[in-house]
Design an enzyme around this catalytic site. Structure first.
Site, PDB file in Angstrom:
ATOM      1  N   GLY A  84      55.276  11.857  34.870  1.00 15.06           N
ATOM      2  CA  GLY A  84      56.211  10.785  34.570  1.00 15.06           C
ATOM      3  C   GLY A  84      56.015   9.463  35.280  1.00 15.06           C
TER       4      GLY A  84
ATOM      5  N   SER B 214      58.859   3.396  39.036  1.00 12.94           N
ATOM      6  CA  SER B 214      59.116   4.802  38.757  1.00 12.94           C
ATOM      7  C   SER B 214      59.339   5.606  40.033  1.00 12.94           C
ATOM      8  CB  SER B 214      57.941   5.429  38.004  1.00 12.94           C
ATOM      9  OG  SER B 214      57.618   4.714  36.848  1.00 12.94           O
ATOM     10  N   ILE B 215      60.343   6.479  39.995  1.00  9.80           N
ATOM     11  CA  ILE B 215      60.534   7.405  41.105  1.00  9.80           C
ATOM     12  C   ILE B 215      59.299   8.290  41.244  1.00  9.80           C
ATOM     13  CG2 ILE B 215      61.876   9.391  41.912  1.00  9.80           C
ATOM     14  CD1 ILE B 215      64.343   8.083  40.651  1.00  9.80           C
TER      15      ILE B 215
ATOM     16  N   TYR C 199      71.036  13.561  36.759  1.00 10.78           N
ATOM     17  CA  TYR C 199      72.033  12.522  37.025  1.00 10.78           C
ATOM     18  C   TYR C 199      73.421  13.132  36.890  1.00 10.78           C
ATOM     19  CZ  TYR C 199      74.605   8.142  36.810  1.00 10.78           C
ATOM     20  OH  TYR C 199      75.493   7.127  37.059  1.00 10.78           O
TER      21      TYR C 199
ATOM     22  N   TYR D  21      75.867   6.230  28.831  1.00  8.75           N
ATOM     23  CA  TYR D  21      74.776   7.161  29.140  1.00  8.75           C
ATOM     24  C   TYR D  21      74.434   8.045  27.939  1.00  8.75           C
ATOM     25  CZ  TYR D  21      71.624   9.489  32.362  1.00  8.75           C
ATOM     26  OH  TYR D  21      70.493   9.958  32.983  1.00  8.75           O
TER      27      TYR D  21
END
Length: 285
Positions: free
Chosen positions: A15, A21-22, A150, A160
Protein backbone atom coordinates in the site's frame (compact mmCIF):
# COMPACT_ATOMS: atom_id res chain seq x y z
CA UNK A 1 17.04 6.17 16.16
CA UNK A 2 17.29 2.44 15.54
CA UNK A 3 16.89 -0.17 18.26
CA UNK A 4 17.27 -3.12 15.88
CA UNK A 5 13.76 -4.29 16.82
CA UNK A 6 13.37 -6.05 13.47
CA UNK A 7 16.93 -7.21 12.94
CA UNK A 8 16.97 -10.37 10.82
CA UNK A 9 13.24 -10.18 10.02
CA UNK A 10 11.63 -10.18 6.58
CA UNK A 11 8.47 -8.29 5.70
CA UNK A 12 6.06 -7.23 2.99
CA UNK A 13 4.52 -3.76 2.97
CA UNK A 14 1.34 -3.42 0.92
CA UNK A 15 0.00 0.00 0.00
CA UNK A 16 2.89 2.50 -0.04
CA UNK A 17 2.04 5.14 -2.65
CA UNK A 18 3.89 8.34 -1.81
CA UNK A 19 5.53 10.14 1.10
CA UNK A 20 2.13 10.86 2.68
CA UNK A 21 1.35 7.15 2.98
CA UNK A 22 1.48 5.48 6.37
CA UNK A 23 2.80 2.40 4.55
CA UNK A 24 5.66 4.52 3.20
CA UNK A 25 6.63 5.55 6.74
CA UNK A 26 6.34 1.95 7.97
CA UNK A 27 8.63 0.73 5.19
CA UNK A 28 11.26 3.31 6.10
CA UNK A 29 11.09 2.47 9.80
CA UNK A 30 11.16 -1.28 9.21
CA UNK A 31 14.38 -1.05 7.23
CA UNK A 32 15.81 1.37 9.80
CA UNK A 33 15.08 -1.25 12.47
CA UNK A 34 17.03 -3.91 10.60
CA UNK A 35 14.40 -5.66 8.46
CA UNK A 36 14.58 -6.67 4.83
CA UNK A 37 11.36 -5.94 2.95
CA UNK A 38 9.54 -6.01 -0.35
CA UNK A 39 6.93 -3.47 -1.39
CA UNK A 40 3.69 -4.20 -3.19
CA UNK A 41 0.99 -2.10 -4.80
CA UNK A 42 -1.20 -2.23 -7.88
CA UNK A 43 0.52 -1.98 -11.28
CA UNK A 44 -1.15 1.40 -11.83
CA UNK A 45 0.02 2.71 -8.44
CA UNK A 46 3.54 1.49 -9.12
CA UNK A 47 3.52 3.12 -12.52
CA UNK A 48 1.92 6.42 -11.43
CA UNK A 49 3.20 6.73 -7.87
CA UNK A 50 6.60 7.11 -6.26
CA UNK A 51 6.96 3.52 -5.04
CA UNK A 52 10.04 2.86 -7.17
CA UNK A 53 11.77 5.86 -5.61
CA UNK A 54 11.11 4.39 -2.16
CA UNK A 55 12.39 1.00 -3.32
CA UNK A 56 15.60 2.60 -4.57
CA UNK A 57 16.03 4.47 -1.30
CA UNK A 58 15.52 1.32 0.78
CA UNK A 59 17.30 -1.02 -1.62
CA UNK A 60 14.31 -3.33 -1.89
CA UNK A 61 12.17 -4.80 -4.65
CA UNK A 62 8.65 -3.89 -5.73
CA UNK A 63 6.28 -6.73 -6.61
CA UNK A 64 3.21 -5.37 -8.41
CA UNK A 65 -0.09 -6.98 -7.43
CA UNK A 66 -3.81 -6.43 -7.41
CA UNK A 67 -4.58 -7.29 -3.79
CA UNK A 68 -8.04 -8.52 -4.78
CA UNK A 69 -6.47 -11.14 -7.07
CA UNK A 70 -5.38 -14.35 -5.33
CA UNK A 71 -2.93 -15.34 -8.07
CA UNK A 72 -1.22 -11.94 -7.78
CA UNK A 73 -0.99 -12.27 -4.00
CA UNK A 74 0.48 -15.75 -4.25
CA UNK A 75 3.10 -14.35 -6.62
CA UNK A 76 3.97 -11.63 -4.10
CA UNK A 77 4.59 -14.22 -1.39
CA UNK A 78 6.58 -16.58 -3.59
CA UNK A 79 8.74 -13.82 -5.05
CA UNK A 80 9.26 -12.15 -1.65
CA UNK A 81 10.40 -15.42 -0.08
CA UNK A 82 12.81 -15.88 -2.97
CA UNK A 83 14.13 -12.31 -2.92
CA UNK A 84 14.40 -12.05 0.87
CA UNK A 85 15.89 -15.50 1.35
CA UNK A 86 13.24 -17.09 3.56
CA UNK A 87 9.72 -17.01 4.92
CA UNK A 88 8.03 -13.78 5.96
CA UNK A 89 7.92 -12.43 9.52
CA UNK A 90 5.55 -9.48 9.12
CA UNK A 91 2.99 -8.00 6.74
CA UNK A 92 1.30 -4.61 6.60
CA UNK A 93 -2.07 -4.29 4.84
CA UNK A 94 -2.52 -0.56 4.18
CA UNK A 95 -5.09 -0.80 1.42
CA UNK A 96 -8.39 1.04 1.20
CA UNK A 97 -10.51 2.67 -1.47
CA UNK A 98 -14.19 3.43 -1.99
CA UNK A 99 -15.55 4.27 -5.45
CA UNK A 100 -18.70 5.54 -3.74
CA UNK A 101 -16.65 8.04 -1.72
CA UNK A 102 -14.75 9.11 -4.81
CA UNK A 103 -18.02 9.64 -6.71
CA UNK A 104 -19.53 11.53 -3.76
CA UNK A 105 -22.33 8.99 -3.39
CA UNK A 106 -24.09 9.32 -0.03
CA UNK A 107 -24.67 6.31 2.21
CA UNK A 108 -28.39 6.27 1.48
CA UNK A 109 -27.75 6.29 -2.27
CA UNK A 110 -24.90 3.79 -2.69
CA UNK A 111 -24.10 2.13 -5.98
CA UNK A 112 -24.01 -1.54 -5.00
CA UNK A 113 -21.52 -2.54 -7.66
CA UNK A 114 -19.19 0.09 -6.24
CA UNK A 115 -19.94 -1.15 -2.71
CA UNK A 116 -18.77 -4.61 -3.77
CA UNK A 117 -15.51 -3.03 -4.94
CA UNK A 118 -15.13 -1.09 -1.69
CA UNK A 119 -15.47 -4.24 0.39
CA UNK A 120 -13.24 -6.32 -1.90
CA UNK A 121 -10.43 -3.78 -2.04
CA UNK A 122 -10.57 -2.51 1.53
CA UNK A 123 -11.42 -5.66 3.51
CA UNK A 124 -11.80 -8.91 1.60
CA UNK A 125 -8.32 -8.36 0.16
CA UNK A 126 -7.09 -8.80 3.75
CA UNK A 127 -8.73 -12.22 3.94
CA UNK A 128 -7.32 -13.17 0.53
CA UNK A 129 -3.88 -12.04 1.62
CA UNK A 130 -3.90 -14.07 4.83
CA UNK A 131 -5.46 -17.14 3.24
CA UNK A 132 -2.89 -17.09 0.43
CA UNK A 133 -0.03 -16.79 2.90
CA UNK A 134 -1.40 -19.61 5.04
CA UNK A 135 -1.90 -22.01 2.14
CA UNK A 136 1.64 -21.31 0.93
CA UNK A 137 3.04 -21.60 4.47
CA UNK A 138 4.68 -18.28 3.74
CA UNK A 139 4.87 -16.85 7.29
CA UNK A 140 7.25 -17.85 10.04
CA UNK A 141 6.08 -18.95 13.46
CA UNK A 142 5.38 -15.90 15.67
CA UNK A 143 4.86 -13.78 12.56
CA UNK A 144 2.77 -10.61 12.73
CA UNK A 145 0.12 -9.30 10.34
CA UNK A 146 -1.29 -5.78 10.71
CA UNK A 147 -4.07 -3.95 8.86
CA UNK A 148 -4.91 -0.27 9.24
CA UNK A 149 -8.43 0.53 10.44
CA UNK A 150 -10.44 3.49 11.76
CA UNK A 151 -12.87 4.12 14.61
CA UNK A 152 -15.71 4.47 12.08
CA UNK A 153 -15.87 0.68 12.26
CA UNK A 154 -17.60 1.19 15.63
CA UNK A 155 -19.04 4.70 15.41
CA UNK A 156 -20.80 6.75 12.78
CA UNK A 157 -18.81 9.52 11.11
CA UNK A 158 -20.48 11.70 8.53
CA UNK A 159 -18.85 11.35 5.13
CA UNK A 160 -16.92 8.15 5.87
CA UNK A 161 -19.65 6.30 4.03
CA UNK A 162 -19.26 2.63 3.03
CA UNK A 163 -15.62 2.66 4.15
CA UNK A 164 -17.04 2.27 7.67
CA UNK A 165 -18.60 -1.04 6.64
CA UNK A 166 -15.32 -2.11 5.09
CA UNK A 167 -13.37 -1.31 8.26
CA UNK A 168 -15.87 -3.25 10.39
CA UNK A 169 -15.39 -6.26 8.11
CA UNK A 170 -11.61 -5.79 8.18
CA UNK A 171 -11.56 -5.97 11.99
CA UNK A 172 -13.81 -9.04 11.98
CA UNK A 173 -11.43 -10.82 9.59
CA UNK A 174 -8.52 -10.07 11.93
CA UNK A 175 -10.37 -11.72 14.82
CA UNK A 176 -11.63 -14.74 12.90
CA UNK A 177 -8.39 -15.49 11.08
CA UNK A 178 -6.35 -14.49 14.12
CA UNK A 179 -7.84 -17.38 16.06
CA UNK A 180 -7.13 -19.94 13.33
CA UNK A 181 -3.63 -18.75 12.40
CA UNK A 182 -2.65 -18.19 16.02
CA UNK A 183 -3.78 -21.63 17.13
CA UNK A 184 -2.09 -23.42 14.25
CA UNK A 185 1.10 -21.40 13.65
CA UNK A 186 1.41 -18.76 16.42
CA UNK A 187 0.90 -16.05 13.79
CA UNK A 188 -0.76 -13.00 15.30
CA UNK A 189 -3.20 -10.76 13.44
CA UNK A 190 -4.28 -7.31 14.60
CA UNK A 191 -5.73 -4.06 13.32
CA UNK A 192 -4.55 -0.59 14.26
CA UNK A 193 -7.28 2.03 14.44
CA UNK A 194 -5.38 5.16 13.50
CA UNK A 195 -6.26 8.84 13.99
CA UNK A 196 -7.51 10.73 10.94
CA UNK A 197 -4.35 11.10 8.87
CA UNK A 198 -3.84 13.36 5.87
CA UNK A 199 -2.92 10.81 3.21
CA UNK A 200 -3.83 10.59 -0.47
CA UNK A 201 -6.60 8.11 0.38
CA UNK A 202 -7.80 10.12 3.38
CA UNK A 203 -8.16 13.28 1.36
CA UNK A 204 -10.95 11.57 -0.61
CA UNK A 205 -13.23 11.48 2.45
CA UNK A 206 -15.73 14.34 2.52
CA UNK A 207 -14.89 16.87 5.23
CA UNK A 208 -11.57 15.19 6.06
CA UNK A 209 -9.97 18.49 7.08
CA UNK A 210 -12.78 19.18 9.56
CA UNK A 211 -12.72 15.62 10.85
CA UNK A 212 -8.97 15.89 11.38
CA UNK A 213 -9.39 19.14 13.34
CA UNK A 214 -12.29 17.76 15.41
CA UNK A 215 -10.35 14.62 16.39
CA UNK A 216 -7.30 16.71 17.25
CA UNK A 217 -9.38 18.90 19.59
CA UNK A 218 -11.05 15.88 21.19
CA UNK A 219 -7.92 13.81 21.77
CA UNK A 220 -5.98 14.57 24.96
CA UNK A 221 -2.73 13.71 23.18
CA UNK A 222 -3.79 15.08 19.81
CA UNK A 223 -3.91 13.13 16.57
CA UNK A 224 -1.29 10.46 15.96
CA UNK A 225 0.82 11.20 12.90
CA UNK A 226 1.78 8.81 10.12
CA UNK A 227 5.29 8.62 11.56
CA UNK A 228 3.93 7.73 15.01
CA UNK A 229 1.71 5.08 13.47
CA UNK A 230 4.79 3.63 11.80
CA UNK A 231 6.50 3.40 15.20
CA UNK A 232 3.49 1.52 16.58
CA UNK A 233 3.52 -0.89 13.64
CA UNK A 234 7.21 -1.62 14.26
CA UNK A 235 6.46 -2.57 17.86
CA UNK A 236 3.63 -4.82 16.66
CA UNK A 237 5.96 -6.51 14.18
CA UNK A 238 8.62 -7.03 16.81
CA UNK A 239 9.02 -9.86 19.34
CA UNK A 240 7.91 -7.46 22.09
CA UNK A 241 4.26 -8.18 21.24
CA UNK A 242 4.35 -11.97 20.82
CA UNK A 243 1.11 -12.50 22.77
CA UNK A 244 -0.98 -9.72 21.23
CA UNK A 245 -3.46 -11.00 18.66
CA UNK A 246 -7.07 -10.62 17.46
CA UNK A 247 -7.10 -7.05 18.78
CA UNK A 248 -8.23 -3.75 17.35
CA UNK A 249 -5.66 -1.40 18.83
CA UNK A 250 -6.60 2.27 19.03
CA UNK A 251 -3.77 4.62 18.12
CA UNK A 252 -5.60 7.91 18.24
CA UNK A 253 -4.32 10.05 21.09
CA UNK A 254 -7.21 8.88 23.30
CA UNK A 255 -9.99 10.01 20.94
CA UNK A 256 -11.85 6.70 21.10
CA UNK A 257 -12.40 7.01 24.86
CA UNK A 258 -13.33 10.70 25.08
CA UNK A 259 -16.94 11.85 25.29
CA UNK A 260 -16.31 15.60 25.10
CA UNK A 261 -13.05 17.46 25.59
CA UNK A 262 -12.69 20.95 27.05
CA UNK A 263 -11.44 22.38 23.75
CA UNK A 264 -14.26 20.77 21.79
CA UNK A 265 -16.86 21.99 24.30
CA UNK A 266 -15.56 25.57 24.07
CA UNK A 267 -15.73 25.43 20.29
CA UNK A 268 -19.24 23.97 20.47
CA UNK A 269 -20.46 26.73 22.78
CA UNK A 270 -19.10 29.46 20.50
CA UNK A 271 -20.98 27.94 17.59
CA UNK A 272 -24.36 27.57 19.33
CA UNK A 273 -25.73 30.93 18.25
CA UNK A 274 -25.48 30.26 14.55
CA UNK A 275 -24.36 27.60 12.14
CA UNK A 276 -24.65 26.91 8.42
CA UNK A 277 -26.47 24.11 6.68
CA UNK A 278 -24.95 22.05 3.86
CA UNK A 279 -25.86 24.78 1.33
CA UNK A 280 -24.06 27.45 3.32
CA UNK A 281 -27.27 29.09 4.60
CA UNK A 282 -26.94 30.56 8.10
CA UNK A 283 -29.34 29.01 10.61
CA UNK A 284 -29.78 30.54 14.04
CA UNK A 285 -30.27 28.31 17.06
Amino acid sequence: MSNNLLKGKRGIIFGALNEKSIAWKVAERAVEEGAKITLSNTPVAVRMGAVKALANKLNCEVVSADATNVADLENVFRKSIDVLGGKIDFILHAIGMSPNVRRRKTYDDLDYNMLDKTLDISAISFHKMIQSAKKLDAINKNGSIIALSYVAAQRTFYGYNDMADAKALLESIARSFGYIYGRESSVRINTISQSPTITTAGEGVKGMDKLYDFANRMSPLGNASAEECADYCIVMFSDLTRKVTMQNLFHDGGFSNVGMSLRAMATYERGLDEYRDENGKIIYG
